[in-house]
Design an enzyme around this catalytic site. Structure first.
Site, mmCIF file in Angstrom:
data_model
loop_
_atom_site.group_PDB
_atom_site.id
_atom_site.type_symbol
_atom_site.label_atom_id
_atom_site.label_comp_id
_atom_site.label_asym_id
_atom_site.label_seq_id
_atom_site.Cartn_x
_atom_site.Cartn_y
_atom_site.Cartn_z
ATOM 1 C CD GLN A 73 -32.862 43.192 44.503
ATOM 2 O OE1 GLN A 73 -32.785 42.562 45.535
ATOM 3 N NE2 GLN A 73 -34.014 43.616 44.020
ATOM 4 C CG HIS A 74 -31.598 48.544 45.236
ATOM 5 N ND1 HIS A 74 -32.907 48.147 45.017
ATOM 6 C CD2 HIS A 74 -31.209 47.933 46.391
ATOM 7 C CE1 HIS A 74 -33.283 47.351 46.011
ATOM 8 N NE2 HIS A 74 -32.282 47.205 46.845
ATOM 9 C CG ASP A 236 -28.200 40.750 44.867
ATOM 10 O OD1 ASP A 236 -29.358 41.143 45.108
ATOM 11 O OD2 ASP A 236 -27.187 41.338 45.294
#
Length: 479
Positions: A73-74, A236
């Site tokens: 992520q991110h 995830d």
């Protein structure tokens, strides 16, 4: 009738994994994997290279009917007007945007951020990285025509990329979008005002958000069966929860590069303290998360320090008394995300002639790791989230010491599924859901899991350990 096959992809921090499963039963047919480069800044083409290698190792996608991607992520992926990557992606664990996060909180206020998008900016989130880019590399910010996440970009490449579908072909899901700091998990919509605040007035194209069981596109012939469905994919953590078939009241605790406590719930969380990030899951529910930067690597570092392997570390830890006679490790070994202390360092408290032994240090490392995660569970409960049991996965969950001490420190039953590629499995299960057109994901059977129960003595012991940790956790530097 020939079996229908689905593929699940896990594009994680460290590697890419591919599983091919039977769409109806979930039976594993074949799999492959390839490594990603180290570092907190990676060019996305490395993810594509690893995916091609893993797909080849898994026997290709020529017979696959649908594909789902779960991704770290991110990460900030910036594309120009021709679909070219503007600069290497900043990953979730890149903390150079720590000051940008503080600035954004100061500009809007923590409560306003929590109310708007269910989280308070920290260095991990995409929005703070965009602020860093705007200030540190304004020319690259000006070139940015679209912003997406690692799983979005890789799914887009599976669809053929710019040449086949243009920038408008980018798509994502609520689970991954909710980790950007400019998407609301509660409303299911982007907050472009917050994107523009973060990016100093710039308003690049964002991936369209696809419903959990909706196909976002189709596979390019350059990857396999042309026309195979591309599932929305997800972050995830949401993919792992889907792969584990987590249900209401379950907490998924992942001990990998990071430590993640995520609860499957119908409750939207708005935590102005920033401890909890109010993410969405991959099924239309919520997945509020507490994330620490320091998880399995604490065990790695302690084992290296003591000159033992992981089995030896577990033996040492289990040979010491509960609470390690007052020795506590606050494991902020690479800064920390929760609590938000990116410049903090770790600390050891309670060293005496009695506690300065390998066994005490090993015990303190395991208990310190678990105490940080127990704080996360307590924070979820304080926000009204019901926690019934803990599903513990990841490399750190294989430690015998972690398994045996977790129920006591966490204060509830702990279930340890067999080691598996649960993020990739979540991608595969999502792909099977899209392929079926059903109202819910398919019910695949899971391998038997180990169950670690909690008795009254262990519960009382764990409460003492957590109380001692609470005495010293805020004494570290970098607060």
């Amino acid at each position: 009738m020939a079996k229908k096959l689905v593929a699940g992809i896990d594009t994680s921090t460290q590697s890419c994994k591919v599983v091919v499963r039977d769409a109806e039963s979930g039976e594993l047919v074949r799999e492959g994997r390839a490594s990603h480069p180290d570092g907190t800044e990676v060019h996305p083409r490395e993810w594509e290279r690893a995916l091609r290698e893993a797909v080849t190792q898994a026997g290709g996608l020529d017979d696959v009917d649908a594909v789902g991607v779960g991704g770290q992520q991110h990460g900030m992926v910036c594309l120009d007007s021709r679909g070219e990557v503007v600069r290497p992606a900043l990953l979730w664990n890149d903390t150079r945007s720590a000051q940008a996060a503080r600035d954004l909180v100061s500009e809007l206020g923590a409560q306003a951020w929590a109310d708007a998008v269910g989280l308070v900016p920290v260095a991990s989130f995409t929005g703070t990285k965009l602020r860093w880019l705007a200030d540190a590399e304004p020319q690259n910010a000006d070139r940015t025509a679209a912003v997406c996440l690692p799983h979005d970009w890789l799914t887009w490449r599976l669809a053929g990329g710019f040449e086949a579908v243009g920038l408008e072909g980018l798509f994502t899901d609520a689970g991954d979008a909710s980790g950007t700091a400019y998407f609301s998990a509660e409303s299911g919509e982007y907050r472009r005002d917050l994107l523009e605040l973060a990016f100093r007035g710039r308003s690049p194209l964002l991936p369209r958000v696809v419903a959990p069981s909706e196909a976002g596109g189709t596979l390019s012939a350059s990857w396999g069966r042309e026309g195979a469905l591309l599932a929305p994919g997800t972050g995830d953590n949401a993919a792992a929860a889907l792969g584990l078939a987590a249900r209401e009241g379950d907490v998924v605790l992942s001990l990998g590069t990071s430590g993640v406590v995520g609860a499957v719930t119908e409750t939207a969380v708005h935590d102005a303290s920033g401890t909890i990030a109010g993410f969405a899951d991959a099924t239309g529910r919520h997945l509020p998360l507490v994330v620490t930067l320091n998880a399995a690597q604490v065990l790695d570092a302690t084992a290296k320090l003591l000159g033992v392997d992981h089995a030896g570390l577990a033996d040492l830890a289990l040979s010491a008394p509960s609470g390690a006679d007052g020795l506590v490790l606050v494991p902020y070994l690479q800064g920390e995300r929760t609590p938000n202390r990116p410049e903090a360092t770790g600390a050891m408290h309670g060293l005496t002639l009695k506690t300065m032994t390998p066994a005490h240090v090993a015990r303190a490392a395991v208990e310190g790791l678990l105490c940080g995660l127990a704080d996360g569970i307590a924070a979820l409960e304080a926000q009204g989230v019901s926690v019934r049991r803990v599903l513990m996965v990841g490399g750190g969950a294989r430690s015998a010491a972690v398994q045996q001490l977790a129920p006591s420190v966490l204060g509830r039953q702990v279930v340890v599924p067999q080691p598996g590629e649960y993020v990739a499995d979540g991608g595969a299960r999502q792909a099977a859901w899209v392929l079926s057109g059903a109202d819910a994901p398919p019910e695949w059977s899971l391998a038997p899991a180990q169950v670690f129960d909690l008795d009254d003595d262990a519960r009382a012991s764990g409460e003492r350990v957590r109380a001692r940790y609470a005495e010293v956790r805020d004494l570290t530097d970098g607060i």
